[in-house]
Design an enzyme around this catalytic site. Structure first.
Site: not given
Ligand SMILES: NC(=O)c1ccc[n+]([C@@H]2O[C@H](COP(=O)([O-])OP(=O)(O)OC[C@H]3O[C@@H](n4cnc5c(N)ncnc54)[C@H](O)[C@@H]3O)[C@@H](O)[C@H]2O)c1
Length: 358
Positions: A139-141, A164, A168
């Site tokens: 993810t870009d998060e 989260y 990741k």
């Protein structure tokens, strides 16, 4: 890797939102052979795969990626050319209420899968070793939060903030370490927020569509000013396929739809589209249902992606605009009420998640 040769693709998490879109794409639009490995958590749903379940190129195995014996057995039997790893705990709000499952699946599970993949890869002949790919979907998060300026690129430093995104980020580091330390040919993609058909009803876009139709309030976090870069899921799976067919091992690619929107604008677009395609019985706009609620703890302000590397090097570009993707999504939810109503009567009934910080 030649992208015309049919590949044996082991997809983890193929009963989830993006995984099922990838499986439908691989079976429907390519010659590749698919083994879908999924533990069927609350987020996994085999009804998303009804259109492919009888295809001779598709097989499903119910298994947990944390189960080393099962991963060794499935990889050994299927003999994949590619592992595309999507299985994860994926919802930020759930990671605030219960982070343990995120550490278990996203970190321990990714480690377990990497160990099984490496074992298998070491037993391949030189040519098969060269063409094998372990593709991790992230993810870009992991890059943290942006102010109103700038974009994430492949060079952006990691700065995860939620349980989260931290899990990741950790799994991304493990995947890169298996490349640098053991030589496993890996690929990494980090994408922005996906939306589209078969999206679990707790996520912003389906939640708003369903609440509109139910005549309920549309809960917008804070002032609705947080910005996300939206990616239509079918554009995403075309990008994933392109990356594992033609990407350079060891590299990462970021994937975005060039569709930055504030959350309030997303909700307004949904209301305006529904006003057109399914007007309210009383003739008023769905926008009257918007209501502002307490913000998510630690809510990142803005994510935005510059996907030009993928365009330049692999010739991929999103085909949908945000407006065309939203209209397709809304029409799908209108036509497939049975799919989301079954989920609502089981795993999730639309309640607020992600406020447990103490
Ligand atoms: N949805 C997004 O907008 C988005 C954005 C960026 C990255 N991602 C990443 O893409 C991947 C897929 O996301 P999604 O939205 O489809 O998620 P999802 O929650 O819809 O699906 C996850 C799938 O993984 C399965 N799963 C969970 N734990 C498992 C385990 N221990 N063993 C085997 N299977 C397990 C679930 O049953 C489910 O089918 C995730 O890795 C996520 O981090 C998603």
């Amino acid at each position: 890797m030649a992208n015309t040769k049919p590949l044996r693709v082991l997809v983890t998490g193929g009963a989830g939102f993006i995984g099922s879109a990838l499986v439908r794409h691989l079976i429907g639009e390519t010659e590749h052979v698919v083994l879908n490995v999924d533990a069927l958590t609350y987020a996994g749903n085999l009804s998303s795969l009804e259109s492919v379940e009888h295809d001779p190129r598709y097989r499903f195995a119910k298994a947990d990626i944390c189960d080393a014996a099962a991963m060794n057995r499935l990889i050994g039997e299927f003999r994949p050319d590619v592992i595309t790893h999507l299985a994860a705990e994926s919802h930020v709000d759930r990671s605030i209420d219960g982070p343990a499952a995120f550490v278990q699946t996203n970190l321990v599970g990714t480690f377990t899968l990497l160990a099984a993949a490496l074992d298998y890869w070491r037993g391949l002949d030189a040519e098969a070793q060269k063409s094998f790919r372990f593709h991790h979907i992230s993810t870009d998060e992991v890059f943290g939060s942006l102010s109103d300026e700038g974009f994430f690129t492949e060079e952006t430093a990691y700065d995860p903030r939620s349980p989260y995104s931290a899990s990741k980020a950790g799994s991304d580091h493990l995947v890169r370490a298996w490349h640098h330390t053991y030589g496993l040919p890996i690929l990494l993609t980090n994408c922005s927020n996906n939306y589209g058909p078969y999206h679990f009803p707790e996520k912003l876009i389906p939640l708003m569509i369903i609440k509109c139709l139910a005549g309920e309030k549309l809960p917008v976090y804070g002032q609705g000013l947080n910005v996300r870069d939206w990616l239509y899921v079918e554009d995403h799976v075309r990008a994933l396929t392109r990356v594992f067919e033609a990407g350079v091992p060891g590299e990462s690619y970021i994937i975005g739809g060039r569709s930055e929107r504030r959350n309030i604008d997303v909700v307004t677009t949904i209301c305006e589209t529904l006003d057109r395609v399914r007007p309210r019985a009383d003739g008023k706009s769905y926008a009257e249902q918007i209501s502002y609620v307490a913000d998510r703890p630690g809510h990142d302000h803005r994510y935005a992606i510059d996907p030009s590397r993928l365009d330049r090097e692999l010739g991929w570009r999103a085909q949908e605009s945000f407006e065309s993707g939203i209209e397709k999504t809304i029409r799908w939810y209108l036509d497939n009420e049975g799919w989301w109503r079954a989920i609502q009567s089981g795993a999730y009934a639309g309640e607020r998640l992600g406020l447990k910080t103490a």
